[in-house]
Design an enzyme around this catalytic site. Structure first.
Site, PDB file in Angstrom:
ATOM      1  N   LYS A  81     -66.172 129.520  54.716  1.00 32.81           N
ATOM      2  CA  LYS A  81     -66.553 130.934  54.861  1.00 32.81           C
ATOM      3  C   LYS A  81     -68.059 131.129  54.990  1.00 32.81           C
ATOM      4  O   LYS A  81     -68.521 132.041  55.680  1.00 32.81           O
ATOM      5  CB  LYS A  81     -66.042 131.735  53.658  1.00 32.81           C
ATOM      6  N   GLU A 103     -64.517 142.786  53.471  1.00 33.59           N
ATOM      7  CA  GLU A 103     -63.231 142.799  52.781  1.00 33.59           C
ATOM      8  C   GLU A 103     -63.041 141.422  52.178  1.00 33.59           C
ATOM      9  O   GLU A 103     -63.609 140.447  52.641  1.00 33.59           O
ATOM     10  CB  GLU A 103     -62.110 143.085  53.776  1.00 33.59           C
ATOM     11  N   SER A 369     -60.577 123.000  54.833  1.00 34.81           N
ATOM     12  CA  SER A 369     -61.437 124.187  54.927  1.00 34.81           C
ATOM     13  C   SER A 369     -62.014 124.642  53.590  1.00 34.81           C
ATOM     14  O   SER A 369     -63.016 125.340  53.551  1.00 34.81           O
ATOM     15  CB  SER A 369     -60.653 125.332  55.561  1.00 34.81           C
TER      16      SER A 369
END
Lengths: 386, 248
Positions: A81, A103, A369
């Site tokens: 991220k 969000e 990830s």
């Protein structure tokens, strides 16, 4: 602007000018030398890039194919991220915005946003579904420690999609001084493209690394798909290559049960959050609730570029159930000493299934990830402890 | 279609299809010049809390065909123009062509799709115009001139959003609304109705005085129904009359 028929800009008129402003700013800054230099500096020294491409020797022996893990779990914040949040926060800064909204589902993107905002001296407000807010108290506290304000969203199903709705409502009021830092390769144009570009660093590095180690491209790359940002990030630099690209959606308790989040496998075309893509919806066009053991995959839609890549047959999209993901989570812990995020465990699970097909000289790359520290409690409970 | 008009918004099937028909007729008979009928949606990003709540309630027992049943029942008793308001996904899912056929056969005059800006609306506009259904597009205070001209071209009337925000009652009208109204009137030839946040009699008076061809009142009516449920009829009549008296 579109990926085939997918994507687009399905928003109220008031959001068209801010989206055009963003598009214009992005095309101006993305190749700007100062912007590139700063982004590169932060990715290297703040986020921890490049991440290793690790040969998982024990796992490979066990399953009978060469499995490499792209270690995005080692990044600052514990997931891919940060690639996107640092990129977009820097873009916001270059655009002269002083506030960031985002969000978050379980809180990973919220935390990564709060980090990037703190780093660059921007004010951050994070919208989080009230249900997630309750379930993820630690991440709420983490975001607050990092200086962000977290707002619990009580509307709708009180989860990720409602947090996106609320962030969009905020943006309609605040776009003059606020950037909406969307967390996945979703939303109206140009968001899916911007997020994909910032995440493509994963694929570019992987390509360089695998050629350096193996002298050739892998047979397949496997990544999990919720909104799809880590997957599009690792897939994109390989789209023109002879490499099989596999996206793994959350099969939840099984597609037949209706409790899943597999919009490409079990959804239909629709329009939500500014984009035409695949969604889980009922016959009246109302968006359905989703289920996955992994909060990061718990979204009723998918990025429009994935919808397109499925449509043209370039990528394959499959599902892995909660149980299979849990099993893969444990296997990776035991064999490699790596605790993967439950999201990433979906990709690991499918790579294990594929091993037989590619054989012992076959090369599979799994995008790991994120790390799984955040999921320990969930795994513990799912394993029968309370 | 719009000329010093009071446009009153109701959510379809809120609280039931039958009651929606009754409320629409009550308002039309009390002086509403146009009724705007909203299709409830699970993810209404342009709406504030009041209308969101009405959607949640309406969706408890909802099928899209109820909307056309409501329109048919209304049409048996009233010729008041009807504008259908929807988010795009229910239309997309139903099928644009089939949806427009239903609009036409049930008696809808115009349609406004909140999240379908004209750049994405090519096919839909064409299907509508073939069927004789008018389109209404939104404009906002930040809509640039070139887009206003395109909107003017395609719209039966222009629905000007009064502020940067969602629907919902507000104490006062944003100063943005008056500047925007003046600018839009200067550029566009079609009538301009102002909506979002118009909830008091003086708002209606001020906007009409400032040159608005119509005003849209939504949340003030929807809140009555949220609070009073099936018994909201009398108050809907009174409120309609009060707003209408500010226009005449």
């Amino acid at each position: 602007m579109k990926f085939g028929e997918f994507g687009g800009r399905y928003v109220p008129e008031v959001l068209i000018p801010p989206l055009e402003e963003l598009e214009e700013a992005y095309s101006r800054f993305k190749d700007d030398e100062e912007f590139r230099k700063k982004l590169d500096y932060y990715l290297r020294n703040y986020a921890g890039r490049p991440t290793p491409l690790y040969f998982a020797e024990n796992l490979s022996k066990e399953v009978g194919a060469k499995i490499y893990l792209k270690r995005e779990d080692l990044l600052h914040g514990g997931a891919h991220k940060i690639n996107n949040t640092v990129g977009q926060a820097l873009l916001a800064k270059f655009m002269g915005k002083r506030r960031i909204i985002a969000e978050t589902g379980a809180g990973q993107h919220g935390v990564a946003t709060a980090m990037a905002a703190a780093l660059l001296g921007l004010k951050a407000e994070i919208y989080m579904g009230a249900e997630d807010y309750e379930r993820q108290k630690m991440n709420v506290f983490r975001m607050e420690l990092l200086g962000a304000k977290v707002k619990a969203v009580e509307s709708g199903s009180r989860t990720l999609k409602d947090a996106i709705n609320e962030a969009l409502r905020d943006w309609v009021e605040s776009f003059e001084y606020t950037h909406y830092l969307i967390g996945s390769a979703v939303g109206p144009h140009p968001f899916p493209t911007i997020v994909r570009d910032f995440q493509s660093v994963i694929g570019h590095e992987t390509k360089r690394q695998i050629i350096e180690i193996e002298g050739r491209l892998p047979d397949a790359i496997v990544a999990c798909v919720g909104g799809g940002s880590n997957a599009i990030g690792i897939f994109h630099p390989f789209l023109k290559d002879h490499v099989k690209l596999v996206g793994v959606e959350a099969g939840g308790k099984g597609i037949d049960t209706g409790k899943h989040a597999a919009s490409l496998n079990a959804g239909s075309k629709g329009v939500l959050h500014g984009m035409l893509s695949y969604f889980l919806q009922d016959e009246n066009g109302m968006i359905l609730d989703t289920h996955s053991i992994s909060a990061g995959l718990d979204y009723p839609g998918v990025g429009p570029e994935h919808a397109y890549l499925k449509e043209i047959g370039r990528c394959e999209y499959v599902t892995v159930n909660d149980d299979e993901a849990l099993e893969a989570f444990k296997i990776l812990c035991r064999l490699e000493g790596i605790i993967p995020a439950l999201e990433s465990a979906h990709a690991v699970a499918y790579a294990i299934k594929m091993a037989e097909d590619v054989g012992k000289d076959g090369i599979l790359v799994v995008n790991l990830s994120g790390r799984g520290d955040k999921d320990i409690d969930i795994v513990r409970r799912a394993s029968g402890y309370d | 279609m719009i000329d010093r008009s009071l446009i009153v918004f109701f959510t379809a099937s809120h609280p039931t299809p039958e009651k929606t028909v009754e409320f629409m007729l009550t308002s039309a008979n009390a002086g509403a010049d146009v009724i705007e009928l909203g299709i409830p949606f699970s993810d209404p990003v342009a709406d504030g809390k009041t209308i969101q709540e009405s959607y949640v309630r309406a969706l408890r027992n909802f099928r899209l065909n109820q909307v056309f049943d409501i329109v048919r029942a209304f049409r048996k008793e009233s010729e008041t123009p009807l504008v259908l308001m929807s988010y795009y996904n229910p239309i997309f899912r139903y099928g644009e062509r089939k949806f427009v056929e239903e609009m036409q056969s049930s008696g809808i005059d115009a349609v406004l799709v909140v999240d379908l800006p004209y750049d994405e609306a090519g096919d839909f506009v064409e299907i509508c115009s073939t069927a004789g259904i008018k389109n209404v597009f939104l404009a906002a205070p930040n809509t640039p001139e070139n887009r206003l001209r395109a909107i003017d071209e395609l719209s039966a009337f222009i629905y000007l959003v009064s502020t940067y925000g969602t629907t919902g009652e507000r104490d006062r009208i944003s100063p943005l609304a008056f500047d925007a109204l003046k600018r839009v009137k200067g550029i566009c030839r079609k009538p301009v109705a102002v909506g979002f946040g118009i909830s008091k009699a003086e708002h209606v008076r001020e906007l009409i005085k400032a040159g608005a061809d119509g005003v849209v009142v939504g949340s003030a009516f929807v809140r009555l129904i949220n609070e009073r449920g099936e018994g909201a009829k009398e108050e809907i009549r009174t409120l309609t009359e009060r707003f209408k008296s500010c226009i005449i």
